[in-house]
Design an enzyme around this catalytic site. Structure first.
Site, mmCIF file in Angstrom:
data_model
loop_
_atom_site.group_PDB
_atom_site.id
_atom_site.type_symbol
_atom_site.label_atom_id
_atom_site.label_comp_id
_atom_site.label_asym_id
_atom_site.label_seq_id
_atom_site.Cartn_x
_atom_site.Cartn_y
_atom_site.Cartn_z
ATOM 1 C CG HIS A 93 9.148 -8.913 -3.949
ATOM 2 N ND1 HIS A 93 9.775 -9.973 -4.577
ATOM 3 C CD2 HIS A 93 8.354 -9.462 -2.990
ATOM 4 C CE1 HIS A 93 9.387 -11.099 -4.026
ATOM 5 N NE2 HIS A 93 8.511 -10.827 -3.059
ATOM 6 C CB CYS A 94 3.752 -7.964 -6.080
ATOM 7 S SG CYS A 94 2.009 -8.099 -5.623
ATOM 8 N N PRO A 95 4.197 -9.184 -2.790
ATOM 9 C CG PRO A 95 3.441 -8.446 -0.720
ATOM 10 C CD PRO A 95 4.100 -7.969 -1.969
ATOM 11 C CG ASN A 109 8.183 -13.644 -9.246
ATOM 12 O OD1 ASN A 109 9.355 -13.404 -8.916
ATOM 13 N ND2 ASN A 109 7.889 -14.196 -10.407
#
Length: 297
Positions: free
Chosen positions: A154-156, A160
């Site tokens: 999960h990439c802030p 997403n």
């Protein structure tokens, strides 16, 4: 035995599914609805990303290129930087607003399990957090609150997950950000050389102190993002070629899927056959038809 294997053993028990504890799945939104995660941290990071790209565009255009004496130099670098920045932001928007491969929430119902027509000995996994039947290689994301197929992480910064259906856009985002960062650093270096040779008052529309501060900030931004995105881009390409997600590498999960060539793994993510569309965030790769038996292992 690792915790992951112990969890799988629990999930294999017949009574673990307990479909009667799952409410019917919520009605599916329309096909045209946009995927968007309402996470405060992720939204803030996404806004910061866009702000930094616009800041770089401002400094490149109004501090370095417009005051330049060569119109050809300004036109070429302005078009190149603006085009790459546009592709970077388009890739970011697609990575952020594309369903990464979320498993239908609450589908671990008795009716759905019966529709799989399981044979004796076949096993399905249920996620106790979102009450869904998990396909193989899917993992639950605590931020998205969904199980994501082939979830890498999960990439802030894109607010997403990076998963099966949006990994292409995330890879393009890291690539284009690395390119504009490198391009900006080159232009900053040329501009400093030009200003040292000329009068600082004649090489910018701003005062010399303001020009220096703006260029130094852009230099720090470009260097930081160049290192970060270049490393991330290389990591993602390696992950795609080896057909092993970041989570699978971290957990050292046992490989249970067919091995393909590196080139075939690239085509699975970017589309088949190879074309210029691989570099376009507006071209959606063809993932083929979903297989209902992907839930069975």
């Amino acid at each position: 035995m690792s915790p992951a294997h112990r969890t799988r053993d629990i999930e294999r028990q017949a009574g673990y599914l307990k479909p009667e504890h799952c409410a019917p799945p919520p009605p599916r939104s329309g096909a045209g609805s946009m995927w968007f995660i309402r996470d405060g941290c992720g939204i803030t990071c996404a806004v910061i990303t866009w702000f930094l790209v616009f800041y770089a565009e401002f400094v490149v255009m109004f501090v370095m290129l417009l005051p330049a004496r060569s119109a050809a130099y300004s036109l070429f670098n302005g078009l190149l930087f603006s085009s790459l920045a546009f592709l970077a932001l388009a890739s970011h928007a697609k990575a952020m607003c594309t369903d990464p491969g979320a498993v239908p929430k609450g589908n671990a119902t008795k009716e759905f399990i019966e529709s799989l027509q399981l044979k004796p000995g076949q096993v399905v996994y249920k996620c106790p957090k979102c009450c869904s039947i998990k396909p193989d290689r899917a993992h639950h994301c605590s931020v998205c609150k969904r199980c994501i197929k082939k979830m890498d992480h999960h990439c802030p910064w894109v607010n997403n997950c990076v998963g099966e259906k949006n990994q292409k856009y995330f890879v393009l985002f890291t690539m284009y950000i690395a390119l504009i960062s490198f391009h900006a650093l080159l232009m900053v270096a040329f501009h400093f050389v030009f200003c040292f040779e000329e009068d600082w008052k004649k090489c910018g529309t701003f005062s010399p102190p303001a020009t220096v501060v703006l260029l130094i900030l852009l230099c720090f931004e470009g260097l930081l993002f160049l290192i970060f995105t270049a490393v991330m881009f290389g990591t993602q390409v390696h992950s795609i070629c080896s057909d092993e997600t970041g989570i699978e590498q971290l957990k050292k999960e046992e490989r249970r899927w067919a091995k393909r060539s590196k080139w075939m793994n690239m085509k699975v993510v970017f589309g088949h056959p190879f074309s210029i569309a691989w570099l376009s965030p507006f071209a959606s790769p063809d993932y083929g038809k979903a297989d209902v038996y992907q839930y069975i292992v």
